[in-house]
Motif scaffolding. Structure first.
Motif, PDB file in Angstrom:
ATOM      1  N   ARG A   1     -42.513 136.047  42.448  1.00 16.79           N
ATOM      2  CA  ARG A   1     -43.224 135.035  41.658  1.00 16.79           C
ATOM      3  C   ARG A   1     -42.622 133.645  41.810  1.00 16.79           C
ATOM      4  N   HIS A   2     -41.432 133.553  42.383  1.00 16.39           N
ATOM      5  CA  HIS A   2     -40.764 132.263  42.523  1.00 16.39           C
ATOM      6  C   HIS A   2     -40.931 131.642  43.910  1.00 16.39           C
ATOM      7  N   ALA A   3     -41.855 132.180  44.703  1.00 16.09           N
ATOM      8  CA  ALA A   3     -42.052 131.666  46.067  1.00 16.09           C
ATOM      9  C   ALA A   3     -42.411 130.180  46.058  1.00 16.09           C
ATOM     10  N   LYS A   4     -43.330 129.791  45.181  1.00 15.34           N
ATOM     11  CA  LYS A   4     -43.733 128.383  45.120  1.00 15.34           C
ATOM     12  C   LYS A   4     -42.589 127.514  44.616  1.00 15.34           C
ATOM     13  N   LEU A   5     -41.878 127.973  43.608  1.00  9.61           N
ATOM     14  CA  LEU A   5     -40.748 127.216  43.071  1.00  9.61           C
ATOM     15  C   LEU A   5     -39.695 126.985  44.147  1.00  9.61           C
TER      16      LEU A   5
ATOM     17  N   ASP B   1     -25.940 123.720  39.121  1.00 12.21           N
ATOM     18  CA  ASP B   1     -26.221 122.552  38.285  1.00 12.21           C
ATOM     19  C   ASP B   1     -27.407 122.753  37.355  1.00 12.21           C
ATOM     20  N   ILE B   2     -28.330 123.642  37.713  1.00 13.27           N
ATOM     21  CA  ILE B   2     -29.532 123.864  36.912  1.00 13.27           C
ATOM     22  C   ILE B   2     -30.074 125.253  37.238  1.00 13.27           C
ATOM     23  N   MET B   3     -30.598 125.912  36.234  1.00 11.23           N
ATOM     24  CA  MET B   3     -31.273 127.187  36.455  1.00 11.23           C
ATOM     25  C   MET B   3     -32.754 126.991  36.180  1.00 11.23           C
ATOM     26  N   MET B   4     -33.601 127.474  37.078  1.00  9.75           N
ATOM     27  CA  MET B   4     -35.044 127.315  36.942  1.00  9.75           C
ATOM     28  C   MET B   4     -35.735 128.634  37.266  1.00  9.75           C
ATOM     29  N   GLY B   5     -36.912 128.824  36.667  1.00  7.33           N
ATOM     30  CA  GLY B   5     -37.706 129.996  36.991  1.00  7.33           C
ATOM     31  C   GLY B   5     -38.065 130.824  35.776  1.00  7.33           C
ATOM     32  N   ILE B   6     -38.718 131.943  36.034  1.00  3.80           N
ATOM     33  CA  ILE B   6     -39.212 132.833  34.979  1.00  3.80           C
ATOM     34  C   ILE B   6     -38.290 134.029  34.851  1.00  3.80           C
ATOM     35  N   GLY B   7     -37.896 134.320  33.604  1.00  7.03           N
ATOM     36  CA  GLY B   7     -37.037 135.468  33.314  1.00  7.03           C
ATOM     37  C   GLY B   7     -37.373 136.016  31.941  1.00  7.03           C
ATOM     38  N   GLY B   8     -36.563 136.956  31.485  1.00  6.20           N
ATOM     39  CA  GLY B   8     -36.822 137.607  30.207  1.00  6.20           C
ATOM     40  C   GLY B   8     -36.663 136.665  29.029  1.00  6.20           C
ATOM     41  N   THR B   9     -37.582 136.767  28.066  1.00  5.86           N
ATOM     42  CA  THR B   9     -37.482 135.962  26.843  1.00  5.86           C
ATOM     43  C   THR B   9     -36.262 136.338  26.012  1.00  5.86           C
ATOM     44  N   PRO B  10     -35.984 137.635  25.790  1.00  7.29           N
ATOM     45  CA  PRO B  10     -34.771 137.979  25.030  1.00  7.29           C
ATOM     46  C   PRO B  10     -33.509 137.395  25.647  1.00  7.29           C
ATOM     47  N   GLU B  11     -33.407 137.494  26.977  1.00  6.65           N
ATOM     48  CA  GLU B  11     -32.247 136.930  27.653  1.00  6.65           C
ATOM     49  C   GLU B  11     -32.188 135.412  27.487  1.00  6.65           C
ATOM     50  N   GLY B  12     -33.359 134.777  27.400  1.00  5.81           N
ATOM     51  CA  GLY B  12     -33.400 133.333  27.196  1.00  5.81           C
ATOM     52  C   GLY B  12     -32.821 132.925  25.858  1.00  5.81           C
ATOM     53  N   VAL B  13     -33.118 133.693  24.804  1.00  2.00           N
ATOM     54  CA  VAL B  13     -32.585 133.387  23.470  1.00  2.00           C
ATOM     55  C   VAL B  13     -31.068 133.577  23.449  1.00  2.00           C
ATOM     56  N   ILE B  14     -30.602 134.666  24.046  1.00  2.00           N
ATOM     57  CA  ILE B  14     -29.162 134.930  24.087  1.00  2.00           C
ATOM     58  C   ILE B  14     -28.451 133.842  24.879  1.00  2.00           C
ATOM     59  N   ALA B  15     -29.025 133.445  26.017  1.00  2.00           N
ATOM     60  CA  ALA B  15     -28.424 132.386  26.828  1.00  2.00           C
ATOM     61  C   ALA B  15     -28.415 131.056  26.082  1.00  2.00           C
ATOM     62  N   ALA B  16     -29.457 130.795  25.290  1.00  2.00           N
ATOM     63  CA  ALA B  16     -29.511 129.550  24.514  1.00  2.00           C
ATOM     64  C   ALA B  16     -28.364 129.480  23.511  1.00  2.00           C
ATOM     65  N   ALA B  17     -28.019 130.626  22.915  1.00  2.00           N
ATOM     66  CA  ALA B  17     -26.895 130.657  21.974  1.00  2.00           C
ATOM     67  C   ALA B  17     -25.593 130.308  22.690  1.00  2.00           C
TER      68      ALA B  17
END
Length: 426
Positions: free
Chosen positions: A238-242, A275-291
């Motif tokens: 799914r990240h081919a275009k990115l 320097d930056i992370m981009m793309g689509i991943g799990g929402t639960p992991e996103g909340v944990i990473a935000a903390a």
């Protein structure tokens, strides 16, 4: 488990940021735009009146460090025992091809240790709904029921496939915040993500901007050309275009197969490898990473993403807006949050579990949002030896006097034997 020895080193994240547009203070202390309109590059901060400084901030300023006049409880230092237990259990399955067994071992041990912590916790992000997960399900009450009231987000094994295949980067992770402060993803399993470290002003990047724009902003903030910017991306079709757009902008790419919690944290480390992370991943992991990023001074943006029309319908029915950008403060409200992670297999963030005769070693990171303190901890666990569990097979066989070599201990714990049968309270 017994904590035999522990080496702890503390560090402060790099808080250097590119300079944003400046604001002035009114006489009442309210932030308002400066009367003289200037560009972000030209704006100058008006002296105004001194801002109100809390007693805690004043104490830290006076001493040049943390305020220990009234130490408060740091739950992160208790949560690390939770991730250590999960990592030790999961590490037994490294490379053995059974990701479900590895995950279940981590879940069982994480829940067991979590229930011993003095807190009234509710699992906001866990192993699934109650009818899908017997342990650590969403809505489950965890802890001994005493204050404080908290939200908990767990990922007992971030990288089940990594563990099963014996690959690097698997972690046991947990995040905690005050009750009502962690974002509940509901039926949304995936989100678009953009994570940056403390050196990048989060207002300069956005999921609404083009890839080229965001990479240029990151380059400007970090003081280097776009060609030297490194982007972390999950290796997915799914990240081919990115990936094509990143290459078109001239930036470097680092691909990972799994584990974007650790990937997001990488952006905020001193001398960050990405320097930056981009793309689509799990929402639960996103909340944990935000903390974790909030504790480190970084930031994460997310926007819910659906794999199918059915997923989109479920998200819409839950009342969530798929067009809304969720910022760090939306995902983790306030700064009273904690994060802990322990390495299962070797990775860039943490070293994996090492087993030795009668014990093991683990490598963890613990963070606190209120003070933005980040600690790396190396722990040596012993469940066989003079000070360890006298009921273990090691003792039952007479210790070193009962066997020819500690390496020949046939009853040492393994996948067929519950790890907690050989471990005492650490």
């Amino acid at each position: 488990m017994q904590l035999h020895a522990s080496n702890v080193r503390s560090l402060r994240p790099n808080t250097r940021q590119c300079q944003p547009a400046r604001l002035a203070l009114s006489a009442s202390g309210v932030v308002r735009p400066s009367r003289r309109v200037k560009t972000a590059a030209q704006a100058v901060l008006s002296p105004g009146k001194p801002a109100q400084v809390s007693e805690t901030e004043q104490a830290r300023s006076d001493t040049g460090g943390p305020d220990y006049t009234a130490p408060s409880r740091n739950l992160a230092l208790e949560l690390v025992r939770v991730t250590e237990a999960a990592a030790l259990a999961a590490a037994r399955w490294l490379g053995k091809g059974d990701k479900n067994a590895a995950d279940q071992a981590a879940v069982d041990m994480m829940r067991k240790v979590l229930n011993e912590i003095q807190m009234d916790g509710i699992v906001v992000i866990g192993e699934g709904e109650k009818d899908e997960a017997p342990m650590l399900y969403c809505g489950e009450h965890i802890g001994d029921g005493s204050p404080p009231k908290v939200d908990i987000a767990v990922d007992p094994l971030d990288g089940t496939t990594l563990t099963a295949q014996g690959r690097s980067g698997a972690l046991a992770v947990i995040a905690l915040a005050e009750r009502g402060c962690l974002y509940d993803p509901g039926p949304s399993f995936y989100m678009e993500k953009l994570a940056v470290g403390p050196g990048v002003d989060p207002r300069r990047v956005s999921l609404n901007y083009s890839v080229a724009h965001n990479l240029e902003a990151v380059a400007n903030c970090l003081g280097k050309p776009v060609s030297d910017v490194t982007v972390l991306v999950l290796d997915r079709p799914r990240h081919a275009k990115l990936i094509q757009e990143i290459r078109g902008a001239g930036a470097r790419i680092r691909m990972i197969s799994d584990g974007d919690v650790g990937g997001a944290i990488e952006t905020a480390k001193p001398e960050a490898p990405v320097d930056i992370m981009m793309g689509i991943g799990g929402t639960p992991e996103g909340v944990i990473a935000a903390a974790a990023l909030k504790c480190m001074g970084g930031s994460l943006q997310g926007r819910l993403w659906a794999r199918s029309e059915e997923d989109a319908a479920a998200i819409k029915a839950s009342g969530r807006d798929m067009s809304q950008i969720l910022y760090t403060e939306d995902l983790v409200k306030g700064n009273d949050c904690f994060f802990a992670a322990t390495g299962v297999s070797d990775g860039d963030l943490l070293r994996g579990v090492r087993f030795f005769s009668g014990g093991a070693s683990s490598n963890s990171v613990v963070m606190r949002g209120k003070s933005q303190t980040v600690r790396y901890i190396e722990t040596f666990h012993k469940w066989a030896g003079p000070a360890a569990n006298p009921q273990s097979p090691w003792h039952q066989h007479g210790g070193f006097n009962g066997i020819h070599s500690p390496g020949l201990l046939s009853s040492s714990p393994g996948p067929s034997t519950p790890l907690d049968a050989y471990m005492i309270d650490d």
